[in-house]
Design an enzyme around this catalytic site. Structure first.
Site, PDB file in Angstrom:
ATOM      1  N   ALA A 172       0.833  -1.195   0.000  1.00  0.00           N
ATOM      2  CA  ALA A 172       0.000   0.000   0.000  1.00  0.00           C
ATOM      3  C   ALA A 172       0.870   1.248   0.000  1.00  0.00           C
ATOM      4  CB  ALA A 172      -0.922   0.002   1.215  1.00  0.00           C
ATOM      5  N   GLY A 227       0.039  -5.560   0.314  1.00  0.00           N
ATOM      6  CA  GLY A 227      -1.097  -5.627  -0.589  1.00  0.00           C
ATOM      7  C   GLY A 227      -0.767  -6.254  -1.924  1.00  0.00           C
ATOM      8  N   GLU A 259      -1.104  -9.865  -1.269  1.00  0.00           N
ATOM      9  CA  GLU A 259      -2.529 -10.154  -1.127  1.00  0.00           C
ATOM     10  C   GLU A 259      -3.210 -10.202  -2.492  1.00  0.00           C
ATOM     11  OE1 GLU A 259      -4.292  -8.495   2.888  1.00  0.00           O
ATOM     12  OE2 GLU A 259      -3.107  -6.928   1.938  1.00  0.00           O
ATOM     13  N   GLU A 296       3.294  -5.582   6.967  1.00  0.00           N
ATOM     14  CA  GLU A 296       2.483  -4.535   7.592  1.00  0.00           C
ATOM     15  C   GLU A 296       2.754  -4.374   9.081  1.00  0.00           C
ATOM     16  OE1 GLU A 296       0.133  -5.748   3.941  1.00  0.00           O
ATOM     17  OE2 GLU A 296       1.365  -6.744   5.454  1.00  0.00           O
TER      18      GLU A 296
END
Length: 731
Positions: free
Chosen positions: A81, A127, A130, A152
């Protein structure tokens, strides 16, 4: 194979260049390329999500498309992110919405009737990982730089787009806990072994392998995944993860281990366990609901803000040359000389050969040279054992290191680094000998931890080439390098020392010269105050426990044993001479030295080591109290906050003195140096962020109260007094 480009996806809905490009091949496979315009890497933003959803809508609606491959136009896949976007969020509800939107977008990929295969080269982190996990299959390149991870937690967050659950689906709860709680990266081969990746292929054919798998999936051919095997690991998995009692045990152990490590200071770790426990007990949807709420709360937390600030600071330092003139560029030498084969010298030699630099290691005799070579080889062998290196790669790295007992082979070294004993006369002799056999522009760098570089440079014929490069032990693990410049050191020399440090993988700060520089200087009053507390009868384990509970990685007494009591005893008088009464120690160090206590190195310190240690739990050596002539106040009430404040505020006060005296260039460097070099609690942001958080007036009030009680050593830094009066901040 020729392709047909769908031109309508070259622009976003707002008319700007799109992050996503679609190329439809004649065989019906759409290659979806992620390539954020004007950016060096792909990061997840709201714009990224909008463009990605639009691209998948087109692919879904196009009757000519039977499958899709998701790839990147950058050197990495997607690195996570966008941190700027997260830092700008002020409301938990907005962060929660962001999490839900991202999860829905990825779920749409997973639910697509047309199979989607991720072709991953480079880093797929956070992300980005993911996103890959949401695809129906993942093909990874076998390149060393291809890494998967969920980092994260290192920013005080948890993965917000269902990544934890998807890792658990593919590889089990234990793997999901491991990746989520550590934030560590996993290479492609290991990821395939864990079941996180379906195929590993050379980068040159990565796309074609991904296309092949996508076509097979479109044709209804099932992909074989590793099934259950009746071996130890799989039986353990069945016992722990597939029944309620086993899962309860797994999560209880995970919580115990996590709390022991974090002492409750990093809430993201608890939320990661919560989400995975909910997944194990109630399924994917229930876990996703909890994940979104937790993500929202964590994004706006103080801990996340402090850790994000550290991220931005280290990112800025990567671009900092260490000098103010933008025209000055540092040069990384192809070869360096390393004087001293001890732990520091061996460690510096290792990080240098690992950076691609040739190293000529010198020690006074064959025994010293042998120790240095053995130490470097040991680190390399350990990496082979962990499968981080092949034997061939180890041998190639080790071949960059040669050794000598004289100065032969140093003529062409661009930098010579000395890590000899902390004795000024010895360093002067070594400097003169180096200058006699090297070129006029060869840089001489001292790894001293306390002696001013200017004093060392007094022996030099070319003081502009003398600089300090203060590494931290163990060098191959500690991330900081403190570069020290004197008034005579040339900007080019400083920039080259910084460039070498970055090449070695270090986070580098540049400070001005002075006794103890920055890091050793601010550590001295911290350790000094700990010695006073011991002299007052505070039990050793009580003191260490209190500081660890505050967030330090180890307590001050443990640190003294690790650094070496003899080393501290040597540095102490240097600090006392420079700073006078403020650093007058209690009469403890001399008693320890007289009793031949050096700490862990000779298994005689504050704690028991070797055959004297009882069990795995670290235990205090009771005889040390007799040596010190102290009666520990066992059972007496001791306020942990008093111990924490007396040590930590000494550290903070001295950091402010350093900045006020011009030792530091910026508060940012002071915070990074304290965290990365000395272990100041990251979630507190460093000493300067800590002052901003608590307020200069309150820090002054506390410091002044100790000054009233204990006198000169607690005199508030002039800068602190000034800031409290003005109500100013560092940031």
């Amino acid at each position: 194979m020729s392709t047909q480009t769908v031109a309508t996806t070259q622009t976003s809905q707002d008319g700007t260049a799109s992050i996503v490009r679609i190329d439809v091949r004649p065989d019906g496979v759409a290659v979806i390329t992620l390539d954020a315009p004007g950016e060096s890497v792909n990061t997840l933003t709201e714009r990224f999500g909008t463009d990605l959803r639009a691209a998948f809508d087109l692919v879904t609606q196009d009757a000519n498309v039977t499958a899709a491959v998701l790839t990147s136009g950058k050197k990495d896949f997607v690195v996570g992110a966008n941190i700027d976007m997260l830092k700008a969020i002020t409301l938990a509800a907005d962060a929660e919405r962001l999490s839900r939107d991202g999860a829905l977008a990825f779920r749409a990929i997973k639910a697509s009737k047309k199979p989607v295969v991720a072709a991953v080269h480079g880093q797929a982190l956070g992300g980005g990982f993911e996103l890959a996990l949401a695809c129906h299959a993942i093909v990874a390149s076998d390149d060393k730089k291809t890494l998967f991870g969920l980092p994260e937690v290192q920013l005080g967050l948890l993965p917000g787009a269902n990544g934890l659950m998807r890792v658990a689906e593919r590889a089990g709860l234990q793997v999901a806990l491991d990746l989520g709680l550590t934030g560590k990266n996993t290479r492609a081969a290991k990821a395939k072994k864990l079941g996180l990746v379906d195929e590993v292929a050379p980068a040159s054919i990565l796309l074609e392998v991904a296309v092949k798998i996508a076509k097979e999936l479109a044709e209804g051919k099932p992909r074989a995944r590793p099934g259950f095997k009746f071996d130890g690991p799989h039986l353990t998995l069945l016992a722990l993860e597939k029944n309620p009692a086993g899962r309860a045990l797994l999560f209880r152990k995970a919580r115990e281990a996590t709390r022991k490590k974090t002492h409750g200071h990093y809430p993201a770790t608890e939320r990661i366990i919560d989400v995975l426990e909910r997944y194990g007990d109630k399924g994917f949807d229930a876990a996703a609901e909890l994940e979104a709420r937790a993500f929202g709360e964590l994004v706006v937390s103080e801990t996340a803000h402090r850790l994000e600030e550290i991220f931005f600071a280290t990112t800025a330092l990567k671009k900092d040359t260490g000098v103010d003139d933008p025209q000055v560029k540092g040069e990384v030498p192809s070869k360096i000389g390393m004087l001293g084969g001890g732990l520091m010298g061996g460690g510096i030699a290792y990080v240098s050969i690992n950076a691609g630099v040739q190293v000529r290691l010198k020690d006074k005799d064959d025994e010293g040279v042998g120790r240095g070579l053995h130490y470097v080889r040991g680190i390399l062998d350990e990496r082979v054992k962990k499968r981080q290196l092949s034997r061939e790669e180890r041998d190639q790295l080790f071949a960059r290191l040669t050794a000598t007992t004289d100065y032969s082979g140093l003529r062409d070294a661009g930098i010579v680094i000395e890590a000899v004993f902390e004795d000024l006369a010895l360093k002067h002799r070594v400097l003169r000998e180096v200058e006699a056999v090297t070129k006029e522009d060869t840089i001489f760098a001292s790894n001293t931890s306390s002696i001013p570089i200017g004093k060392i440079a007094e022996a030099s014929k070319r003081p502009h080439t003398v600089v300090g490069m203060h590494y931290f032990s163990p060098v191959h693990k500690m991330p900081l390098l403190e570069v020290i410049r004197t008034k005579a050191t040339s900007p080019q020399v400083v920039a080259s020392a910084v460039a070498l440090g970055k090449k070695q993988g270090k986070t580098v700060i540049v400070v001005n010269d002075g006794v103890g520089f920055y890091t050793s200087r601010i550590l001295a009053p911290y350790m000094n105050e700990a010695a006073y507390l011991l002299s007052e009868g505070v039990p050793i384990e009580t003191l260490d426990r209190a500081l660890v509970d505050w967030g330090w990685p180890v307590g001050p007494v443990t640190l003294l044993d690790e650094v070496g009591i003899d080393v501290a005893a040597h540095v102490g008088p240097i600090m006392l001479e420079a700073f006078g009464e403020r650093l007058t120690p209690p009469d403890t160090m001399s008693k320890l030295v007289a009793d031949d206590r050096k700490g862990r190195k000779n298994e005689r310190g504050f704690y028991l080591y070797g055959k004297n240690a009882k069990g795995k739990k670290k235990a205090v050596d009771p005889s040390v109290y007799t040596t010190l002539g102290i009666e520990p106040k066992v059972g007496a009430p001791v306020l942990a906050e008093e111990l924490q404040m007396r040590c930590s505020l000494q550290f903070v006060n001295e950091a402010l003195r350093c900045y006020g005296e011009g030792i530091l260039r910026t508060p940012r460097d002071g915070d990074i140096g304290a965290i990365f070099g000395l272990g100041f609690p990251p979630f507190r942001g460093g000493p300067f962020r800590y002052v901003d958080t608590i307020g200069a007036a309150e820090i002054l009030r506390r410091t002044q109260s100790y000054y009233d009680r204990f006198g000169k050593r607690w005199e508030p830094a002039p800068l602190l007094v000034e800031m409290a009066k003005k109500g100013s901040r560092f940031y």
